[in-house]
Design a protein around this motif. Structure first.
Motif, PDB file in Angstrom:
ATOM      1  N   LYS A  35      46.935 -38.511  29.106  1.00  0.00           N
ATOM      2  CA  LYS A  35      47.002 -37.087  29.911  1.00  0.00           C
ATOM      3  C   LYS A  35      47.840 -37.363  30.805  1.00  0.00           C
ATOM      4  CE  LYS A  35      42.758 -40.027  31.671  1.00  0.00           C
ATOM      5  NZ  LYS A  35      41.960 -40.761  32.739  1.00  0.00           N
ATOM      6  N   GLY A  36      49.407 -37.364  30.219  1.00  0.00           N
ATOM      7  CA  GLY A  36      50.112 -37.055  31.620  1.00  0.00           C
ATOM      8  C   GLY A  36      50.971 -36.813  32.421  1.00  0.00           C
ATOM      9  N   ALA A  37      51.614 -37.726  32.988  1.00  0.00           N
ATOM     10  CA  ALA A  37      52.574 -37.825  33.969  1.00  0.00           C
ATOM     11  C   ALA A  37      53.594 -36.863  34.798  1.00  0.00           C
ATOM     12  CB  ALA A  37      51.899 -39.115  34.605  1.00  0.00           C
ATOM     13  N   ASN A  38      53.682 -36.986  35.828  1.00  0.00           N
ATOM     14  CA  ASN A  38      55.130 -36.141  36.173  1.00  0.00           C
ATOM     15  C   ASN A  38      55.721 -37.471  37.369  1.00  0.00           C
ATOM     16  OD1 ASN A  38      53.865 -33.561  35.243  1.00  0.00           O
ATOM     17  ND2 ASN A  38      53.173 -32.954  37.203  1.00  0.00           N
ATOM     18  N   GLY A  89      59.640 -35.716  27.765  1.00  0.00           N
ATOM     19  CA  GLY A  89      59.006 -34.711  28.488  1.00  0.00           C
ATOM     20  C   GLY A  89      59.599 -33.785  28.627  1.00  0.00           C
ATOM     21  N   SER A  90      59.575 -32.807  29.558  1.00  0.00           N
ATOM     22  CA  SER A  90      60.138 -31.908  30.000  1.00  0.00           C
ATOM     23  C   SER A  90      60.603 -31.480  31.387  1.00  0.00           C
ATOM     24  CB  SER A  90      59.631 -30.498  29.379  1.00  0.00           C
ATOM     25  OG  SER A  90      58.684 -30.779  29.765  1.00  0.00           O
ATOM     26  N   PRO A 132      53.736 -35.925  28.952  1.00  0.00           N
ATOM     27  CA  PRO A 132      53.219 -35.215  28.093  1.00  0.00           C
ATOM     28  C   PRO A 132      51.966 -37.030  27.395  1.00  0.00           C
ATOM     29  CG  PRO A 132      53.798 -34.664  26.142  1.00  0.00           C
ATOM     30  CD  PRO A 132      55.010 -35.308  27.313  1.00  0.00           C
ATOM     31  N   MET A 133      52.462 -37.942  26.908  1.00  0.00           N
ATOM     32  CA  MET A 133      52.416 -39.603  26.266  1.00  0.00           C
ATOM     33  C   MET A 133      51.886 -40.260  27.618  1.00  0.00           C
ATOM     34  SD  MET A 133      52.414 -38.716  22.944  1.00  0.00           S
ATOM     35  CE  MET A 133      52.380 -40.183  22.683  1.00  0.00           C
ATOM     36  N   ALA A 134      52.469 -40.130  28.930  1.00  0.00           N
ATOM     37  CA  ALA A 134      52.090 -41.396  30.080  1.00  0.00           C
ATOM     38  C   ALA A 134      50.803 -41.316  29.953  1.00  0.00           C
ATOM     39  CB  ALA A 134      52.852 -40.762  31.022  1.00  0.00           C
TER      40      ALA A 134
END
Length: 282
Positions: free
Chosen positions: A250-253, A274-275, A244-246
């Motif tokens: 905005k978040g990144a996967n 992360g999760s 969620p911090m990347a």
């Protein structure tokens, strides 16, 4: 007689123009089934790109003159694109779903109808219908692509910019080695959508001179790799994970072979941030 001659001359001039605009050009004539001018537009659109291949279809003879760059593609790849648009040809039958979406005037009489929603190879003069496994002789070529992606991810986890560049170069080579005609129909559709971005992003990661830039490009790379993985067969469980911090909050996967979080966007700074948001099983 003059009219027929004019049509022939125009056709020859059109093919000549295609050859002039495409490098390493090879032209082959192939039977493609259709009915009308709308079919002609659809077939030519599906069988043409700006610089790799062009198709000119004659609705009377049902012959498509396909000109393609031998260094970039091949006849089978173009014919699969045409089949995916709904049009049977000498090597592939169109998916039933694609055929059914054609306008009523475009739904030509089919010599052989199939119950499957996948394009089926028809490599002989009979109308024998085989399953997709027989069409696609090698789907494992994508395994190398995913493996190189995971190695790149690991280099980013380790915050090793030089190693990330090397792994990106290896990933680029595996992308360049993909043979479209050996992909399944679902893989082929996604591949055609993301191929250009995948190669461009991978090149950018290889050329980037900082780990921050590489990680930024990795966001888009992971998004495209996820789309490709979702339509591909995998030999092991893959985890789709989220930080969620990347990406400036905005978040990144990213994709991982292990459920344990090892964050490629922050490395040791926030290794376990992360999760797992999705588990993709074989």
């Amino acid at each position: 007689m003059k009219t027929i001659l004019s049509i022939i001359i125009i056709g020859m001039l059109s093919i000549t123009a295609c050859n002039a605009s495409i490098k390493n050009a090879s032209t082959q004539n192939v039977k493609v089934y259709g009915n009308c001018d709308i079919c002609k537009a659809n077939i030519e659109k599906a069988g043409s790109s700006s610089d790799s291949y062009k198709t000119i279809w004659n609705k009377d003879s049902k012959i498509a003159a396909i000109t393609f760059d031998k260094e970039k593609t091949n006849l089978q790849a173009v014919l699969k694109q045409i089949a995916l648009a709904g049009y049977d040809n000498e090597q592939y039958l169109a998916p039933t779903e694609s055929y059914n979406k054609l306008l009523a005037c475009c739904q030509y009489d089919r010599a052989k109808k199939q119950n499957t929603s996948l394009p089926i190879a028809n490599n002989n003069t009979s109308n024998t219908v085989t399953n997709e496994t027989a069409v696609v002789t090698n789907t494992n070529q994508l395994t190398a692509v995913f493996d190189h992606y995971f190695l790149l991810k690991d280099a980013l986890v380790q915050s090793n910019s030089k190693e990330a560049s090397n792994k990106a170069l290896n990933l680029e080579k595996s992308l360049q080695a993909i043979k479209m005609e050996q992909l399944t129909s679902k893989e082929h559709v996604v591949w055609m959508k993301i191929e250009k971005d995948l190669k461009s992003i991978t090149q950018n990661i290889a050329k980037a001179n900082t780990i921050a830039k590489q990680r930024n490009y990795f966001i888009a790379l992971s998004k495209n790799m996820y789309e490709l993985l979702k339509v591909s067969s995998t030999e092991q469980t893959i985890y789709y994970q989220h930080c969620p911090m990347a990406n400036n909050g905005k978040g990144a996967n990213w994709l991982s072979k292990e459920n344990t979080i090892k964050n490629p966007y922050y490395g040791s700074q926030m290794l376990s941030c992360g999760s797992t948001i999705e588990t993709i099983k074989p």
